[in-house]
Design a protein around this motif. Structure first.
Motif, PDB file in Angstrom:
ATOM      1  N   UNK A 132       4.599   8.195  34.174  1.00 38.21           N
ATOM      2  CA  UNK A 132       5.170   9.170  35.101  1.00 38.21           C
ATOM      3  C   UNK A 132       4.295   9.276  36.338  1.00 38.21           C
ATOM      4  N   UNK A 133       4.868   9.030  37.514  1.00 36.82           N
ATOM      5  CA  UNK A 133       4.099   9.146  38.746  1.00 36.82           C
ATOM      6  C   UNK A 133       3.608  10.576  38.947  1.00 36.82           C
ATOM      7  N   UNK A 134       4.403  11.539  38.485  1.00 38.22           N
ATOM      8  CA  UNK A 134       4.001  12.936  38.634  1.00 38.22           C
ATOM      9  C   UNK A 134       2.748  13.209  37.816  1.00 38.22           C
ATOM     10  N   UNK A 135       2.699  12.643  36.606  1.00 33.09           N
ATOM     11  CA  UNK A 135       1.523  12.825  35.765  1.00 33.09           C
ATOM     12  C   UNK A 135       0.310  12.167  36.405  1.00 33.09           C
ATOM     13  N   UNK A 136       0.503  10.940  36.897  1.00 30.84           N
ATOM     14  CA  UNK A 136      -0.603  10.191  37.468  1.00 30.84           C
ATOM     15  C   UNK A 136      -1.161  10.880  38.700  1.00 30.84           C
ATOM     16  N   UNK A 137      -0.305  11.443  39.516  1.00 31.43           N
ATOM     17  CA  UNK A 137      -0.761  12.027  40.774  1.00 31.43           C
ATOM     18  C   UNK A 137      -1.677  13.214  40.559  1.00 31.43           C
ATOM     19  N   UNK A 138      -1.671  13.743  39.342  1.00 34.11           N
ATOM     20  CA  UNK A 138      -2.575  14.848  39.053  1.00 34.11           C
ATOM     21  C   UNK A 138      -1.886  16.193  39.012  1.00 34.11           C
ATOM     22  N   UNK A 139      -0.646  16.275  39.465  1.00 33.82           N
ATOM     23  CA  UNK A 139       0.023  17.575  39.479  1.00 33.82           C
ATOM     24  C   UNK A 139       0.213  18.098  38.068  1.00 33.82           C
ATOM     25  N   UNK A 140       0.450  17.182  37.121  1.00 29.52           N
ATOM     26  CA  UNK A 140       0.644  17.622  35.746  1.00 29.52           C
ATOM     27  C   UNK A 140      -0.683  17.746  35.014  1.00 29.52           C
ATOM     28  N   UNK A 141      -1.583  16.786  35.261  1.00 24.67           N
ATOM     29  CA  UNK A 141      -2.842  16.778  34.528  1.00 24.67           C
ATOM     30  C   UNK A 141      -3.806  17.872  34.986  1.00 24.67           C
ATOM     31  N   UNK A 142      -3.837  18.133  36.277  1.00 21.76           N
ATOM     32  CA  UNK A 142      -4.903  18.972  36.792  1.00 21.76           C
ATOM     33  C   UNK A 142      -4.436  20.197  37.576  1.00 21.76           C
ATOM     34  N   UNK A 143      -3.139  20.359  37.754  1.00 23.71           N
ATOM     35  CA  UNK A 143      -2.702  21.432  38.644  1.00 23.71           C
ATOM     36  C   UNK A 143      -1.609  22.306  38.052  1.00 23.71           C
ATOM     37  N   UNK A 144      -1.804  22.710  36.822  1.00 22.36           N
ATOM     38  CA  UNK A 144      -0.882  23.690  36.275  1.00 22.36           C
ATOM     39  C   UNK A 144       0.221  23.122  35.421  1.00 22.36           C
ATOM     40  N   UNK A 145       0.204  21.804  35.128  1.00 18.92           N
ATOM     41  CA  UNK A 145       1.213  21.226  34.255  1.00 18.92           C
ATOM     42  C   UNK A 145       0.958  21.617  32.817  1.00 18.92           C
ATOM     43  N   UNK A 146       1.809  21.103  31.917  1.00 26.03           N
ATOM     44  CA  UNK A 146       1.722  21.571  30.533  1.00 26.03           C
ATOM     45  C   UNK A 146       0.476  21.074  29.821  1.00 26.03           C
ATOM     46  N   UNK A 147      -0.226  20.063  30.400  1.00 24.75           N
ATOM     47  CA  UNK A 147      -1.454  19.599  29.776  1.00 24.75           C
ATOM     48  C   UNK A 147      -2.668  20.419  30.207  1.00 24.75           C
ATOM     49  N   UNK A 148      -2.507  21.216  31.237  1.00 31.31           N
ATOM     50  CA  UNK A 148      -3.654  21.932  31.793  1.00 31.31           C
ATOM     51  C   UNK A 148      -4.327  22.825  30.758  1.00 31.31           C
ATOM     52  N   UNK A 149      -3.528  23.471  29.925  1.00 35.13           N
ATOM     53  CA  UNK A 149      -4.081  24.407  28.960  1.00 35.13           C
ATOM     54  C   UNK A 149      -4.478  23.755  27.643  1.00 35.13           C
ATOM     55  N   UNK A 150      -4.298  22.442  27.553  1.00 36.19           N
ATOM     56  CA  UNK A 150      -4.714  21.740  26.347  1.00 36.19           C
ATOM     57  C   UNK A 150      -6.234  21.601  26.340  1.00 36.19           C
ATOM     58  N   UNK A 181      -6.390   7.714  36.045  1.00 39.58           N
ATOM     59  CA  UNK A 181      -6.233   9.062  35.486  1.00 39.58           C
ATOM     60  C   UNK A 181      -7.312   9.350  34.447  1.00 39.58           C
ATOM     61  N   UNK A 182      -7.670   8.332  33.657  1.00 40.79           N
ATOM     62  CA  UNK A 182      -8.724   8.511  32.656  1.00 40.79           C
ATOM     63  C   UNK A 182     -10.056   8.808  33.336  1.00 40.79           C
ATOM     64  N   UNK A 183     -10.356   8.050  34.377  1.00 41.82           N
ATOM     65  CA  UNK A 183     -11.603   8.288  35.109  1.00 41.82           C
ATOM     66  C   UNK A 183     -11.616   9.689  35.718  1.00 41.82           C
ATOM     67  N   UNK A 184     -10.478  10.118  36.272  1.00 43.05           N
ATOM     68  CA  UNK A 184     -10.379  11.467  36.844  1.00 43.05           C
ATOM     69  C   UNK A 184     -10.654  12.533  35.791  1.00 43.05           C
ATOM     70  N   UNK A 185     -10.052  12.341  34.616  1.00 47.23           N
ATOM     71  CA  UNK A 185     -10.211  13.335  33.559  1.00 47.23           C
ATOM     72  C   UNK A 185     -11.649  13.384  33.056  1.00 47.23           C
ATOM     73  N   UNK A 186     -12.253  12.213  32.872  1.00 51.53           N
ATOM     74  CA  UNK A 186     -13.648  12.170  32.423  1.00 51.53           C
ATOM     75  C   UNK A 186     -14.566  12.821  33.452  1.00 51.53           C
ATOM     76  N   UNK A 187     -14.258  12.585  34.731  1.00 43.04           N
ATOM     77  CA  UNK A 187     -15.067  13.189  35.787  1.00 43.04           C
ATOM     78  C   UNK A 187     -14.864  14.701  35.837  1.00 43.04           C
ATOM     79  N   UNK A 188     -13.615  15.141  35.708  1.00 38.76           N
ATOM     80  CA  UNK A 188     -13.310  16.572  35.751  1.00 38.76           C
ATOM     81  C   UNK A 188     -14.037  17.329  34.648  1.00 38.76           C
ATOM     82  N   UNK A 189     -14.111  16.716  33.460  1.00 37.39           N
ATOM     83  CA  UNK A 189     -14.757  17.373  32.324  1.00 37.39           C
ATOM     84  C   UNK A 189     -16.229  16.977  32.187  1.00 37.39           C
ATOM     85  N   UNK A 190     -16.724  16.237  33.197  1.00 37.06           N
ATOM     86  CA  UNK A 190     -18.133  15.838  33.261  1.00 37.06           C
ATOM     87  C   UNK A 190     -18.587  15.122  31.987  1.00 37.06           C
ATOM     88  N   UNK A 191     -17.738  14.219  31.521  1.00 34.86           N
ATOM     89  CA  UNK A 191     -18.095  13.380  30.375  1.00 34.86           C
ATOM     90  C   UNK A 191     -18.789  12.132  30.925  1.00 34.86           C
TER      91      UNK A 191
END
Length: 272
Positions: A132-150, A181-191
């Protein structure tokens, strides 16, 4: 090369060309045909006995021989009090079938493992078999999408599973986007450790001696250039000052490797 498919009550599949001539004699199926999909050179037929057949009708070769769908269908949906059924069929690279059930669960067959992969489960984190381009762009992963609270491990696991799915499907765009997206997530969570390992895997061996002995492949499934992805990841990390040292380390290594490759590729000519 256009083909016309006719499925008959005597459990045969007839393949004809545009002029109505038989490409080859009728194929005898393992049961009465229930569903069929033609995608390019590939013909997929599902029988009423829940067997799936896939052929390359241009090359006159088999892709998947009489594989049972019962492992996917002999389940029960307690929430909606219904039995499972095949809702849609798609065809992935190489003619491998993607089976989408009426519950939204999606499966793809692996020739290597002779088993079905579950690549989508709407009740879990994997919500779509395709990128999903929406997921990749970060709107779902990092900006209030359903994965944000996971929780953080669930988000990273979700991305890794999507990456594995795209790799199995040989989806080059999906592989590149989910790696980023994986690199973004690892960076966001400082892994840091896992981010470092990811970048090392993409960079590969950094000196000529290592290249001789290493089994490192510069491309993922022969399609995605690992170092090209690494360069994109580094560019994204540079936007945050706390990654300055990390960026400098891998930028220098990447430049050294690229310089070595350029030097190696330049032909040496003897003076006249």
């Amino acid at each position: 090369m256009h083909r016309i498919i006719a499925l008959c009550e005597n459990a045969t599949a007839h393949v004809l060309d545009i002029k109505g001539r038989y490409a080859f004699p009728p194929i005898m199926l393992s049961g009465y045909p229930s569903k069929t999909v033609q995608s390019g050179a590939f013909l997929v037929v599902v029988t009423t006995k829940a067997f799936i057949h896939v052929w390359n009708i241009h090359a006159k070769s088999v892709v998947l021989k009489s594989e049972s769908l019962l492992p996917l269908l002999t389940q029960y949906d307690p929430e909606k009090d219904r039995s499972l059924d095949v809702a849609r069929i798609q065809v992935a690279a190489g003619g491998l079938p993607i089976i989408i059930l009426n519950t939204g669960k999606t499966f793809m067959y692996s020739l290597e493992l002779t088993a079905w992969f579950m690549i989508s489960d709407p009740r879990g984190l994997v919500s779509s078999p395709l990128t999903s381009d929406q997921t990749i762009s970060g709107r779902l992963l990092f900006s209030g999408g359903r994965l944000r609270n996971k929780p953080q491990p669930a988000i990273v696991s979700h991305i890794k599973l999507k990456l594995a799915t795209c790799t199995e499907m040989k989806n080059a765009d999906g592989i590149m986007q989910w790696l980023i997206a994986l690199a973004k997530s690892l960076a966001t969570h400082e892994l840091w450790k896992e981010l470092h390992q990811l970048c090392e895997d993409l960079l590969g061996p950094t000196h000529s001696a290592a290249k001789v002995s290493s089994k490192w492949n510069p491309k993922i499934v022969g399609l995605v250039d690992k170092r090209k992805v690494l360069r994109q990841i580094l560019t994204l990390l540079l936007e945050d000052l706390k990654f300055q040292e990390f960026y400098t380390e891998f930028d220098e290594l990447l430049r050294d490797v690229e310089s070595q490759e350029t030097t190696t590729s330049v032909p040496i000519t003897s003076p006249p």
